[in-house]
Scaffold this active site. Structure first.
Site, short mmCIF file in Angstrom:
data_model
loop_
_atom_site.label_atom_id
_atom_site.label_comp_id
_atom_site.label_asym_id
_atom_site.label_seq_id
_atom_site.Cartn_x
_atom_site.Cartn_y
_atom_site.Cartn_z
N GLU A 10 0.83 -1.21 0.00
CA GLU A 10 0.00 0.00 0.00
C GLU A 10 0.86 1.26 0.00
OE1 GLU A 10 -2.43 -1.49 3.34
OE2 GLU A 10 -4.15 -0.98 2.09
N GLU A 27 -4.22 -9.40 3.91
CA GLU A 27 -5.06 -9.06 5.08
C GLU A 27 -6.25 -10.00 5.26
OE1 GLU A 27 -3.69 -7.03 2.98
OE2 GLU A 27 -2.71 -5.45 4.13
#
Ligand code: NAI
Length: 695
Positions: free
Chosen positions: A105, A125
């Site tokens: 990210e 995640e």
């Protein structure tokens, strides 16, 4: 110092440095933000490179800070990403080895990304029941396209950087012999003056007829994700990258992330993740305890367990000699190993080369002299103390000094077994679960005199064999089987009171177990429990059992192996068909013992089966047989098919609330066979203090 700052000519290089994988903990984030600010303030600097020291670009969140206020403290990951993205000088992420989660990210917030080939790129995640919460769901589709980004985010599976070389994720993927930092600096020099700065957020996700694709994805993911909400939430947030403006998509991602982090399912997954890590830590056995080298193994007994245990060593590249009493048994055991590997090969999951390598590592013998040089010997002979005694006395004679003598016993007293040798410090229990080449759990049984280095070696070995090692003290049944005994007793009592096998199994399967107790009994063989109970009737007459299981065995219904058990089975079909005579036997038995059958709710079934285990587990904890509640959860998640989304029996009890568990136990203590319910003092204490097992 968790990020270093250096200037190479006109390019500033910020190197994240937080071993082992440059987790983006508070100190690292702070240092990275400072680095960017320093570069912006320096007029000689025209571009910025962010890279990672050692074995990763960045593995994402710092797991040491999970659940701590530091995880959210400023500068947050959002702030770091915003600092990079809004920088007025171009920021280049120079990626290698591992670039996952928050690391990916961060790189998506940079203006450019360059990479070494073979770097593992992932947003994992979802494996912790979450979704990427720092823009990953909005930015990844903008560079990889809807379909590929969705697959990566929903599965969490890593993809190698070179496979993504032709996507907008990377501006360059270098050759394997390149020096990453100097190549990235050279790249940065070429784009230093390009304006406007490219931002992933400004890109559009183009996917003609995206609604049809998204609907298809929703349906597929829903069908595959069972009780876990995260995969579908991943689809919805990725969908927002197409259907919403960037800022709105980011808000939506945040909202769904904050929702998921509160779900029991995500909490359970995170609990299991940490429980697995902590299980290998034993307070009085420090991490630097020396371990013994395991280069050669021997297995005694080539039966069901011995063969599976040997395969674990072979898979890890450790040679194994198998010892049996008769050539016939040895041949049979070796043939089973060969057949298992051949089946794996047929499924395309093992190459001929690997097959040959593994088979070349295994040999058999009838002579103890041939195993004397093994570094570890695992005994898996009949579950009979006399047989074990003969084996261990012999091992004591022939094994080289320092060899580890392990027993796979599931019920016998390990200290007594150790007493058959003059080296009890070298004796340990390695309790594998059936099928031993498949099941993840390894209960490591620590005897009263087991050496610390032997325990440390067994824990290290469990990792090498890709098992989850959990330490148990010596007691009847160790952690797992001691608890399951209470579950089985309750299952029997439920039959006496009004339930039938299929109701019990269905209720337990609805709770999330792969198989209820009666289908499980039929699979494992009801005669095994029968033999154990017969011994208990003599040794521990104070323990009550329902006689229904004995009556079933007297009918010759041992389970799938006899084609009939609690249920009927048809050849070539594992489906369980209820049987009238069995059900009539159960009803008749209630009449014989004078119990009026009643309707039993599914809730009562689940509570009695699960809480009886929880109560026993509280004793196990209190006695120090298990080191911590999360170890018990690991045993049940990896060895007994306890539903992962419920986090294990102890985590589940904490979720229900221990006062509620205790109240239910007290209620059942007034019912049929109520004497089976004596609340464990630890459970009572924790309930009174308002605490949980895992708190
Ligand atoms: P098994 O009956 O399939 O195999 C035992 C093997 O040991 C036989 O091949 C037999 O020929 C051999 N054997 C017997 N005496 C011997 C001796 N003196 N020297 C060398 N070989 C000898 O039994 P299984 O199921 O493999 O169980 C073995 C051990 O593993 C037992 O202690 C059992 O309690 C334990 N265990 C079994 C599990 C299961 O699900 N079957 C699960 C976990 C532990």
């Amino acid at each position: 110092m968790t990020a270093e700052y250096q200037v190479h000519g006109t390019v500033a290089v910020i190197t994240l440095n937080n071993p082992p994988v440059n987790g983006l903990g508070l100190a690292t984030r702070t240092a990275a933000v400072k680095g960017i600010q320093q570069a912006l303030a320096d007029d000689t600097v025209k571009a910025i490179v962010i890279t990672g020291a050692g074995k990763a670009f960045s593995g994402g969140a710092d797991i040491k800070e999970f659940n701590s206020p530091k995880a959210l403290a400023e500068p947050s990951l959002h702030t770091l990403i915003a600092t990079a993205e809004s920088s007025t000088k171009p920021v280049v992420a120079a990626i290698h080895t591992v670039c996952m989660g928050g690391g990916l990210e961060l790189s998506l917030g940079c203006h450019y990304r360059v990479a070494m080939p073979g770097a593992q790129i992932a947003l994992p995640e979802v494996k912790l029941g979450l979704l990427p919460g720092a823009g990953g769901t909005q930015r990844l589709p903008r560079v990889l396209g809807l379909e590929m980004a969705l697959n990566m985010i929903v599965s969490g599976t890593p993809v190698a950087s070179d496979k993504l070389a032709n996507t907008a994720l990377f501006d360059a993927v270098f050759t394997a012999d390149a020096d990453l930092v100097s190549s990235a600096v050279a790249f940065a020099e070429t784009i230093a003056d390009v304006r406007p700065l490219p931002k992933v957020r400004d890109r559009k996700v183009d996917y003609p007829n995206h609604e049809a694709f998204l609907q298809f994805s929703r349906n597929t993911v829903k069908a595959m994700s069972g009780p876990f909400p995260a995969p579908l939430e991943c689809v919805e947030t990725v969908a927002a990258s197409v259907t919403m403006k960037f800022e709105d998509g980011m808000k939506f991602e945040r909202e769904r992330f904050l929702h998921l982090i509160q779900t029991t399912e995500s909490k359970a997954l995170r609990h299991a993740f940490f429980a697995e890590r902590v299980a290998s830590k034993v307070p009085d056995v420090p991490a630097d305890t020396p371990v013994r080298a395991i280069k050669q193994a021997a297995v005694i007994g080539a039966g069901t367990m011995g063969g599976g245990i040997a395969m674990n060593f072979l898979n890890a590249g450790i040679p194994v000699v198998m010892l049996e009493t008769k050539q016939e048994a040895l041949d049979k055991g070796l043939a089973t190993i060969r057949k298992n590997y051949e089946n794996t090969m047929k499924k395309g999951k093992l190459t001929q080369e690997k097959f040959d390598q593994r088979m070349a590592l295994v040999s058999g013998t009838l002579a103890y002299e041939d195993i004397g040089q093994a570094d570890i010997v695992v005994e898996a002979v009949f579950e009979d103390m006399g047989v074990k005694e003969a084996v261990f006395r012999k091992l004591d004679e022939v094994m080289k000094p320092g060899a580890i003598l392990a027993s796979n016993t599931s019920t016998l007293d390990l200290n007594q077994i150790a007493g058959f040798t003059k080296r009890p410090q070298d004796v340990i229990g390695t309790h594998f679960f059936s099928p031993a080449n498949v099941m993840k759990l390894l209960e490591i049984v620590r005897g009263a005199q087991t050496g610390k280095d032997v325990l440390a070696t067994a824990l290290a070995l469990s990792k090498k064999l890709k098992k989850t090692g959990v330490v148990s003290g010596v007691c009847d049944g160790f952690i797992g089987n001691r608890m399951i005994e209470q579950y089985s007793r309750q299952a029997g009592f439920l039959l006496e009171e009004g339930a039938l096998p299929e109701q019990v199994d269905k209720a337990v399967e609805k709770f999330g177990f792969a198989m209820g107790p009666f289908r499980m009994g039929d699979l494992a063989g009801n005669d095994i429990g029968w033999a154990i109970r017969k011994r208990r009737y003599v040794e521990k007459p104070e323990i009550s059992y329902s006689k229904t299981a004995d009556l079933l065995c007297e009918m010759g219904r041992y389970g799938q192996k006899t084609g009939a058990g609690w249920y009927d089975y048809k050849a070539g079909d594992r489906k369980a068909y209820p049987n009238e005579q069995v059900n009539a036997m159960i009803v008749q038995h209630s009449a014989d013992i004078g119990v009026a059958r009643r309707k039993i709710s599914d809730q009562e079934i689940v509570e009695r089966l699960v809480y009886s285990m929880v109560n026993e587990a509280a004793h196990i904890l209190e006695e120090g047989i298990a080191l911590r509640a999360s170890d018990i959860d690991m045993v049940y998640l990896t060895g007994y098919g306890f539903p992962l989304f419920r986090g294990g029996p102890m985590f589940y009890a904490d979720t229900v609330g221990l006062p509620n568990v205790l109240a239910a136990i007290n209620k059942y203590a007034k019912g049929h066979q109520g004497s089976a319910w004596k609340p464990a003092p630890l459970l009572v204490k924790l309930a009174e203090e308002g605490k949980g097992f895992n708190s």
